[in-house]
Design a protein around this motif. Structure first.
Motif, PDB file in Angstrom:
ATOM      1  N   LEU A  49      41.996  63.786  35.698  1.00  0.00           N
ATOM      2  CA  LEU A  49      41.262  62.365  35.665  1.00  0.00           C
ATOM      3  C   LEU A  49      42.013  61.358  36.614  1.00  0.00           C
ATOM      4  O   LEU A  49      43.315  61.136  35.858  1.00  0.00           O
ATOM      5  CB  LEU A  49      40.795  62.016  34.609  1.00  0.00           C
ATOM      6  N   ILE A  50      41.716  60.667  37.497  1.00  0.00           N
ATOM      7  CA  ILE A  50      42.277  59.836  38.148  1.00  0.00           C
ATOM      8  C   ILE A  50      41.450  58.505  38.228  1.00  0.00           C
ATOM      9  O   ILE A  50      40.261  58.653  38.677  1.00  0.00           O
ATOM     10  CB  ILE A  50      42.685  59.938  39.667  1.00  0.00           C
ATOM     11  N   VAL A  51      41.962  57.229  37.905  1.00  0.00           N
ATOM     12  CA  VAL A  51      41.095  56.020  37.730  1.00  0.00           C
ATOM     13  C   VAL A  51      41.645  54.951  38.563  1.00  0.00           C
ATOM     14  O   VAL A  51      42.785  54.523  38.610  1.00  0.00           O
ATOM     15  CB  VAL A  51      40.694  55.615  36.325  1.00  0.00           C
ATOM     16  N   PHE A  52      40.577  54.603  39.466  1.00  0.00           N
ATOM     17  CA  PHE A  52      40.810  53.375  40.252  1.00  0.00           C
ATOM     18  C   PHE A  52      39.908  52.171  39.813  1.00  0.00           C
ATOM     19  O   PHE A  52      38.700  52.333  39.682  1.00  0.00           O
ATOM     20  CB  PHE A  52      40.552  53.540  41.745  1.00  0.00           C
ATOM     21  N   THR A  53      40.682  51.011  39.088  1.00  0.00           N
ATOM     22  CA  THR A  53      40.021  50.123  38.569  1.00  0.00           C
ATOM     23  C   THR A  53      40.565  48.813  38.688  1.00  0.00           C
ATOM     24  O   THR A  53      41.411  48.613  39.427  1.00  0.00           O
ATOM     25  CB  THR A  53      39.693  50.480  37.003  1.00  0.00           C
ATOM     26  N   VAL A 113      46.214  55.774  36.429  1.00  0.00           N
ATOM     27  CA  VAL A 113      45.246  55.012  36.702  1.00  0.00           C
ATOM     28  C   VAL A 113      45.959  53.781  37.595  1.00  0.00           C
ATOM     29  O   VAL A 113      47.062  53.098  37.576  1.00  0.00           O
ATOM     30  CB  VAL A 113      45.265  53.980  35.324  1.00  0.00           C
ATOM     31  N   ILE A 114      45.223  53.490  38.502  1.00  0.00           N
ATOM     32  CA  ILE A 114      45.875  52.324  39.611  1.00  0.00           C
ATOM     33  C   ILE A 114      44.902  51.144  39.474  1.00  0.00           C
ATOM     34  O   ILE A 114      43.630  51.322  39.328  1.00  0.00           O
ATOM     35  CB  ILE A 114      45.624  52.879  41.115  1.00  0.00           C
ATOM     36  N   TYR A 115      45.396  49.893  39.303  1.00  0.00           N
ATOM     37  CA  TYR A 115      44.785  48.817  39.009  1.00  0.00           C
ATOM     38  C   TYR A 115      44.879  47.815  40.115  1.00  0.00           C
ATOM     39  O   TYR A 115      46.059  47.784  40.722  1.00  0.00           O
ATOM     40  CB  TYR A 115      45.487  48.015  37.754  1.00  0.00           C
ATOM     41  N   ALA A 116      43.600  47.271  40.368  1.00  0.00           N
ATOM     42  CA  ALA A 116      43.485  46.442  41.674  1.00  0.00           C
ATOM     43  C   ALA A 116      43.023  45.069  41.258  1.00  0.00           C
ATOM     44  O   ALA A 116      41.982  44.816  40.452  1.00  0.00           O
ATOM     45  CB  ALA A 116      42.662  47.175  42.561  1.00  0.00           C
ATOM     46  N   SER A 117      43.656  43.899  41.527  1.00  0.00           N
ATOM     47  CA  SER A 117      43.336  42.728  41.389  1.00  0.00           C
ATOM     48  C   SER A 117      41.865  42.365  42.004  1.00  0.00           C
ATOM     49  O   SER A 117      42.045  42.595  43.243  1.00  0.00           O
ATOM     50  CB  SER A 117      44.202  41.564  41.477  1.00  0.00           C
ATOM     51  N   THR A 118      41.030  41.683  41.302  1.00  0.00           N
ATOM     52  CA  THR A 118      39.504  41.595  41.822  1.00  0.00           C
ATOM     53  C   THR A 118      39.323  39.996  41.779  1.00  0.00           C
ATOM     54  O   THR A 118      38.647  39.450  42.660  1.00  0.00           O
ATOM     55  CB  THR A 118      38.634  42.174  41.357  1.00  0.00           C
ATOM     56  N   ARG A 119      39.922  39.306  40.848  1.00  0.00           N
ATOM     57  CA  ARG A 119      39.734  38.032  40.732  1.00  0.00           C
ATOM     58  C   ARG A 119      40.338  37.116  41.635  1.00  0.00           C
ATOM     59  O   ARG A 119      41.588  36.517  41.464  1.00  0.00           O
ATOM     60  CB  ARG A 119      39.883  37.332  39.084  1.00  0.00           C
ATOM     61  N   SER A 159      36.726  40.452  44.164  1.00  0.00           N
ATOM     62  CA  SER A 159      36.888  40.917  45.496  1.00  0.00           C
ATOM     63  C   SER A 159      37.164  42.530  45.424  1.00  0.00           C
ATOM     64  O   SER A 159      37.781  42.974  44.569  1.00  0.00           O
ATOM     65  CB  SER A 159      38.177  40.393  45.974  1.00  0.00           C
ATOM     66  N   THR A 160      36.816  43.136  46.576  1.00  0.00           N
ATOM     67  CA  THR A 160      36.919  44.423  46.542  1.00  0.00           C
ATOM     68  C   THR A 160      38.173  45.144  47.739  1.00  0.00           C
ATOM     69  O   THR A 160      38.299  46.052  47.952  1.00  0.00           O
ATOM     70  CB  THR A 160      35.949  45.300  47.127  1.00  0.00           C
ATOM     71  N   VAL A 161      38.845  43.838  47.890  1.00  0.00           N
ATOM     72  CA  VAL A 161      39.572  43.909  49.142  1.00  0.00           C
ATOM     73  C   VAL A 161      40.951  45.020  48.437  1.00  0.00           C
ATOM     74  O   VAL A 161      41.511  46.248  49.421  1.00  0.00           O
ATOM     75  CB  VAL A 161      40.650  42.577  49.543  1.00  0.00           C
ATOM     76  N   ALA A 162      41.455  44.775  47.524  1.00  0.00           N
ATOM     77  CA  ALA A 162      42.574  45.398  46.864  1.00  0.00           C
ATOM     78  C   ALA A 162      42.350  46.791  46.546  1.00  0.00           C
ATOM     79  O   ALA A 162      43.060  47.781  46.791  1.00  0.00           O
ATOM     80  CB  ALA A 162      43.166  44.842  45.732  1.00  0.00           C
ATOM     81  N   ILE A 163      41.162  47.117  45.860  1.00  0.00           N
ATOM     82  CA  ILE A 163      40.614  48.580  45.474  1.00  0.00           C
ATOM     83  C   ILE A 163      40.502  49.287  46.614  1.00  0.00           C
ATOM     84  O   ILE A 163      40.695  50.422  46.631  1.00  0.00           O
ATOM     85  CB  ILE A 163      39.623  48.470  44.482  1.00  0.00           C
TER      86      ILE A 163
END
Length: 294
Positions: A223-227, A241-247, A254-258
């Motif tokens: 299992l790999i999670v992008f969140t 798990v890869i974390y992307a800042s959205t705020r 924002s969905t730019v980073a993910i």
């Protein structure tokens, strides 16, 4: 403007985050979960208490206190005092940045946060964790990509892009197919094929996300999670798990980073198939020309 679901624009504390990240590898498991939550929600710690953090992470308040003492703080009050001091001592983000003059009024802060979010993705791209994620995808016999509600389209796009680089990649629609993709067929090879699920989910998290993660773990699938930066449940099921800042101050998260993280992942996987990728892409172009798609 504020993000609809998270209700706040993030405040960053690089010195505190660096301290947490430095301590993370040597922390006991439960304290590491608390530290991870703090890293992902550092902008909201001023509004937290030891009790609220323990409830959200699912540990005891004693565990939170132990972590704070280990880091040199006398409880949450001591931590908040340091965060306040770091905030007041900070230099303006755009000081000396000539490019900021060309940005429309009111968008400078958003631009800074988008840049910062992308920078965090590239930092994770350079980490050993990224290599583990790519290797997991490469070694899997079958790869599934899934996402729900607003990010379903992103997941479908990722599945198609990843499918250009390697075989046996499918978008998994748990509602539509009811996981029939994971059923064993009578003529299937005796040795169970290795499966990898790439799950994409952001706030407000889909109810199915954690359920599907649990099924995935129970079945022995990778299992790999992008969140996003607010998710602390993913590590209950996987370390990948890869974390992307959205705020970033927009009306919606924002969905730019993910999106950047998913693009980098596809690119990294493609690098493992350099010898066969050209042939594969040429074949794909032949199909698209035959279908007169472009």
């Amino acid at each position: 403007m504020r993000d609809i679901f998270s209700q706040s624009t993030p405040i960053v504390f690089p010195k505190f985050e660096e301290k947490l990240r430095g301590a993370l590898p040597d922390l006991p498991r439960l304290e590491a979960q608390v530290a991870q939550y703090m890293i992902l929600n550092v902008g909201d710690l001023s509004f937290e208490t030891g009790v609220s953090i323990s409830e959200k992470v699912g540990v005891s308040e004693v565990t939170v206190s132990r972590l704070l003492r280990r880091l040199g703080y006398r409880g949450m009050r001591g931590l908040k005092r340091e965060l306040r001091d770091e905030l007041f001592d900070r230099e303006p983000i755009q000081e000396g940045n000539e490019g900021a003059r060309e940005v429309p009024e009111g968008m400078t802060r958003n631009m800074d946060l988008e840049y910062q979010a992308l920078g965090e993705i590239y930092q994770q791209r350079a980490s050993p964790l990224w290599g583990q994620i790519v290797q997991t995808i490469v070694e899997a016999d079958r790869v599934y990509v899934t996402g729900f509600q607003a990010v379903r389209g992103m997941a479908e796009d990722c599945a198609r892009r990843l499918g250009m680089t390697r075989g046996n990649v499918r978008f998994l629609a748990a509602h539509d197919g009811m996981l029939t993709e994971w059923l064993k067929w009578g003529d299937e090879e005796s040795e169970k094929p290795s499966r990898c699920l790439i799950l994409i989910d952001v706030v407000p998290y889909a109810r199915e996300a954690s359920i599907l993660s649990g099924i995935c773990s129970k079945e022995g699938h990778s299992l790999i999670v992008f969140t996003d930066e607010m998710c602390h449940w993913a590590r209950n099921y996987t370390d990948l798990v890869i974390y992307a800042s959205t705020r970033t101050g927009l009306i919606l998260e924002s969905t730019v980073a993910i999106t950047a993280a998913l693009n980098l992942m596809v690119n990294s996987v493609a690098g493992h198939y350099s010898t066969s990728l050209t042939e594969r892409l040429d074949q794909w172009k032949t199909y698209t020309r035959a279908l007169r798609l472009f």
